[in-house]
Design a protein around this motif. Structure first.
Motif, PDB file in Angstrom:
ATOM      1  N   GLU A  48      -8.635  -3.295  -5.379  1.00  0.00           N
ATOM      2  CA  GLU A  48      -7.417  -3.359  -4.576  1.00  0.00           C
ATOM      3  C   GLU A  48      -6.666  -4.654  -4.877  1.00  0.00           C
ATOM      4  O   GLU A  48      -7.211  -5.752  -4.717  1.00  0.00           O
ATOM      5  CB  GLU A  48      -7.749  -3.308  -3.089  1.00  0.00           C
ATOM      6  CG  GLU A  48      -6.517  -3.380  -2.200  1.00  0.00           C
ATOM      7  CD  GLU A  48      -6.855  -3.496  -0.732  1.00  0.00           C
ATOM      8  OE1 GLU A  48      -5.916  -3.535   0.087  1.00  0.00           O
ATOM      9  OE2 GLU A  48      -8.072  -3.560  -0.401  1.00  0.00           O
ATOM     10  N   ALA A  69       1.770   1.767  -0.656  1.00  0.00           N
ATOM     11  CA  ALA A  69       1.000   0.523  -0.673  1.00  0.00           C
ATOM     12  C   ALA A  69       1.786  -0.624  -1.290  1.00  0.00           C
ATOM     13  O   ALA A  69       1.431  -1.795  -1.100  1.00  0.00           O
ATOM     14  CB  ALA A  69      -0.311   0.723  -1.425  1.00  0.00           C
ATOM     15  N   GLN A 120       2.756  -3.492   0.947  1.00  0.00           N
ATOM     16  CA  GLN A 120       1.813  -4.556   1.264  1.00  0.00           C
ATOM     17  C   GLN A 120       1.963  -5.734   0.311  1.00  0.00           C
ATOM     18  O   GLN A 120       1.528  -6.846   0.608  1.00  0.00           O
ATOM     19  CB  GLN A 120       0.390  -4.007   1.211  1.00  0.00           C
ATOM     20  CG  GLN A 120       0.130  -2.888   2.199  1.00  0.00           C
ATOM     21  CD  GLN A 120      -1.206  -2.217   1.981  1.00  0.00           C
ATOM     22  OE1 GLN A 120      -2.089  -2.754   1.301  1.00  0.00           O
ATOM     23  NE2 GLN A 120      -1.378  -1.023   2.531  1.00  0.00           N
TER      24      GLN A 120
END
Length: 371
Positions: free
Chosen positions: A169, A198, A201
């Motif tokens: 990640e 995502a 983020q």
């Protein structure tokens, strides 16, 4: 250590397409995926390869990418389940049939094959639709794929050309590289952020929101549906500003199963919303009454990254070393190949396959500057 020329964050169908396009161009690629290849929004989509006409920019991107998918059809393994079923945009009444005629003329001016179906022709093509529908527009070259398998296939092609896959990640972009949750860092020339929602983020001010969609799949009923069927009102529900919407959208799978959609809601909570699901299935039954007799065996949801102008973010963001490939919402599967080629042209400086201006993230910076 030899550093890659580019890092692609995300191995969904958009990230895999970017990796493959870059590897084909001779770029050294490091792909970083936090979950499963072809998971996320890719697994939450219907796999419909469709030309759309909400805007000239959307049309150009979808037409080019659909053409590339059709070129690849004979190369894809059986697992990708490619089928040229065609799309029928279903007109419920004479007002919608007028819209079909306009759509037919618009596509014809741009050399996309379509055919107007009257009420009788529609009933012959799809006997399980309710009686009394006004007609429809057949787009014969639209197709379907099983998107998770297609993403894996594209990534395998990239790996065969030297790309490298790492599971992890990415929690921070720094300098010209990426830091993983494990603490490992990767340095490179360019970072391509292709991990859908995502991406928010990594860039807190991205002009995107997660839009949740439901899908349901039936037991096997071969021949119940023959084409991808979409109510003409889908365009309003898919691209409108309403917080929640449903529309009739049915797809025949090569297995004989029927994949049903669609719903859209600005909601970042996981899990099935039973009220929205009930509305979605109820809408499907309005168009195909005998669906109520069929068994649904699975329901799931996915999150699609949506932008205010309904166009993806493809290109530099904040710095030339960071390129976005996200914000496709429900068209990421169709437009993944075009997105990959646009990204590759930006990294290598080669000629772009189509004008990228409408998709550049800088369009929002300009809006903020003029506000």
């Amino acid at each position: 250590m030899k550093y890659p020329d580019a890092i692609v964050i995300g191995a969904g169908i958009v990230g895999a397409s970017c990796a493959w396009a870059l590897a084909r161009a001779g770029v050294g690629v490091q792909v970083i995926e936090s979950g499963t290849t072809g998971g996320g929004a890719t697994a939450g989509g219907m796999g419909h390869l469709v030309v759309m006409d909400d805007s000239e920019a959307e049309f150009a991107l979808t037409r080019y990418s659909r053409a590339r998918w059709l070129e690849l059809a004979n190369e894809m393994p059986d697992a990708c389940e490619f089928r040229r079923f065609g799309t029928i945009w279903v007109a419920a009444d004479e007002e919608e049939l007028d819209a079909v005629r306009r759509k037919h003329a618009w596509y014809g001016e741009r050399d996309v094959a379509t055919e107007i179906l009257d009420s009788r022709a529609l009933a012959e093509a799809e006997p399980n639709l309710r009686s009394g529908l006004a007609g429809g527009l057949l787009v014969p070259d639209d197709a379907v794929i099983y998107a998770p398998a297609a993403a894996r296939w594209l990534l395998e092609r990239a790996l065969a050309k030297g790309a490298v896959l790492t599971n992890g990640e990415v929690v921070k972009l720094e300098g010209s590289g990426a830091r993983l949750a494990s603490g490992d860092t990767f340095a490179c020339g360019t970072v391509i952020v292709a991990n859908g929602c995502a991406a928010m983020q990594l860039f807190a001010d991205l002009p995107m929101r997660p839009r949740k969609g439901h899908l349901a799949i039936s037991e096997r009923y071969p021949g119940f549906v023959n084409h991808q069927l979409i109510e003409l009102g889908y365009l309003k529900s898919a691209h409108g500003a309403a917080a929640e919407s449903v529309a009739f959208n049915a797809q025949p799978r090569p297995t004989g199963q029927i994949l049903l959609g669609s719903s859209r809601q600005f909601d970042d909570t996981a899990g099935v919303d039973n009220l929205i699901l009930s509305r979605m299935l109820g809408r499907a039954v309005e168009y195909m009454p005998d669906l109520r007799q069929l068994a649904v065996i699975r329901v799931w949801t996915g999150f699609r990254a949506a932008t205010p102008d309904r166009l993806p973010l493809i290109g530099p963001y904040e710095a030339d070393d960071f390129l976005l490939a996200t914000g496709h919402e429900g068209l990421g599967i169709t437009t993944s190949l075009a997105t990959g080629e646009l990204i590759a042209s930006m990294v290598t400086g080669s000629l772009a396959p189509l004008a990228p201006d409408a998709f550049l993230p800088a369009r929002y910076a300009l809006e903020r500057a003029h506000a």
